[in-house]
Structure formats: C-alpha cells, structure tokens
Design a protein around this motif. Structure first.
Motif: not given
Length: 271
Positions: A67-73
C-alpha cells in the motif's frame, strides 16, 4: 488456490464498467502476477483501486508495504481467525503498529470461523476482541471474516462496541442477517460467490442490503465469479460481480458503481 486453479489460464477480461469502482477485499500477495500488472488489468475494466488484506503477520507486513508503494492500494492487517492461536500479545502489538500507518485503512480480516476447526474457539474470541480494540484505537475500519458464526460475531460486536466502520467481508448471511446488519449500520461486501447458481440466499441478502451499505470484492485469488468459477480470480473480474448485484437490486450499473465508490471512501477514507 488449488493446484488445478494454478494450472488454469486466467479468464478473459469482462466488459468494462460504465463508472469506476474498486475491489474492497483481495489478497495481492497470493496472486502470481506482479502488483503493477494486476492494477493495470483492473484499470482497463474500470477497477481503479484495491484493498489488499492481511491474514497473518507476514502477509500484513507485505500488505502495508504494498500500500505504501502503490497509490491505488490500501491495506488491511490482522491475524485470521483460523490462525488465532498465533495472535499473541507481541503479534497483536505489531498488528496495532501496522494499523497506525497512513496507508493501512482497516483491521482485518478478523472474526470467527466455525466452518473449520483450525483454531480453538476461545482463541478466536480473544483475538477478535483484541482486533476490535485495535480498530477503535487506530480509527480504522474493521473487516470481518464470518463463517457459520453470525450470532456470535454480532454478539461480540455488541459487547465490545463496534468501531465506526464495520465491513462484513464476503457477506455470507441470508436476508434476515442482512436486515440485522443494515439496522446496525454494518457494511456488507459481496464477492463472486453471489453469482453462483446455488447462492439464492446471498442474492436475497443483496436485494435487501441498502445501497449505501454495499461494497463489492473479489477475495482474489478465491471465489471467482460465474462463468469462470474454479479459475484464478483477480481484481479485474469485479465487473462480473458488480453486474450481478446491479441486476439483483434493479439498479443502474453506473449508479451502483458510483454508490459503491462513495461507500468505499466513507469506509476506508479518501484515496
């Protein structure tokens, strides 16, 4: 996922939705496809975002990092009721620390599972109550796994006092259970099994669930909707379940998607 499912080719993409919606519950860590490819396939059919859900400490750490690495997660973190014996004080302390991270928006999946006997009921109840407390302390939603345990899940929530946002993941109750959840303001998230031929009770529950308390999910890689039941599931297959829900509820599909998106922002916060 069974060995047969792992050998099956991925189903073709369904027709795109007329409005964006999101996958409220999936397990991106279990999928065999890299997260960027999963998200790209989902976006191509109108699934803009996904909540990836932990079930033990390792997967919860993974979900928080994804979640920290992907804006849509976004992420949810917890110890699954089937592993409740592992929910020691030290483990729960780390779950609470993860739940306080900015991209972690829910505590779950937690709850009770009486279908399997993999965990002692006493351990399940203790773990469930601890997760409710974590959700309230961190101001996050509570994502519930409820399998053959409706009465006890509802009772424990009433005894502990629920957090502001409660989601029954992969809702498994009937029409009467849906009415109880609606009366208490609990959100009901429907997965691909609502499309199964033998899921009349689930469709009746979806019919009476208020639109403002409705979410849609895959539980990927599990519960692939008809007509691809038994093959690998992924967020890009949400449209199949969303279309079933729109038909059951007699709603315009675009309106349903917009309503679910608003519900998601209320439950998990703005993206």
């Amino acid at each position: 996922m069974s060995s047969r499912e792992s050998r099956e080719a991925a189903p073709p993409p369904p027709e795109p939705l007329p409005a964006d919606v999101f996958d409220s519950h999936c397990h991106l860590d279990i999928l065999k496809t890299p997260v960027p490819e999963v998200l790209a396939a989902a976006r191509s059919v109108g699934i803009r975002r996904a909540v990836t859900v932990g079930y033990d400490l390792a997967s919860s750490r993974w979900c928080a990092e994804a979640a920290a690495a992907h804006d849509d997660v976004y992420a949810a973190v917890a110890i699954h009721p089937n592993d409740a014996g592992d929910a020691t004080d030290e483990v729960l302390e780390e779950i609470a620390s993860l739940a306080a991270l900015p991209h972690v928006r829910a505590v779950g999946e937690t709850g009770l599972d009486y279908y399997r006997d993999w965990a002692d009921p006493g351990d399940q109840h203790r773990s469930f109550r601890a997760h409710i407390d974590i959700a309230k302390r961190t101001g996050t939603a509570l994502v519930i796994h409820d399998r053959d345990a409706h009465d006890d899940v509802l009772r424990v929530l009433a005894e502990e006092g629920p957090p502001e946002q409660v989601v029954f993941h992969c809702f498994s109750g009937d029409r009467e259970m849906a009415k109880v959840c609606a009366d208490r303001g609990y959100v009901m998230s429907f997965a691909g099994n609502v499309t199964f031929k033998n899921a009349g009770d689930l469709r009746e529950a979806a019919e009476v669930a208020p639109p403002e308390l409705l979410l849609v999910e895959t539980d990927a890689p599990y519960l692939t909707p008809v007509p691809y039941r038994g093959r690998p599931n992924a967020p890009y297959l949400v449209p199949l379940t969303a279309r079933c829900l729109a038909e059951v509820k007699g709603m315009d599909l675009g309106e349903l998607c917009e309503t679910i998106s608003r519900n998601g922002e209320r439950v998990f916060g703005a993206w």
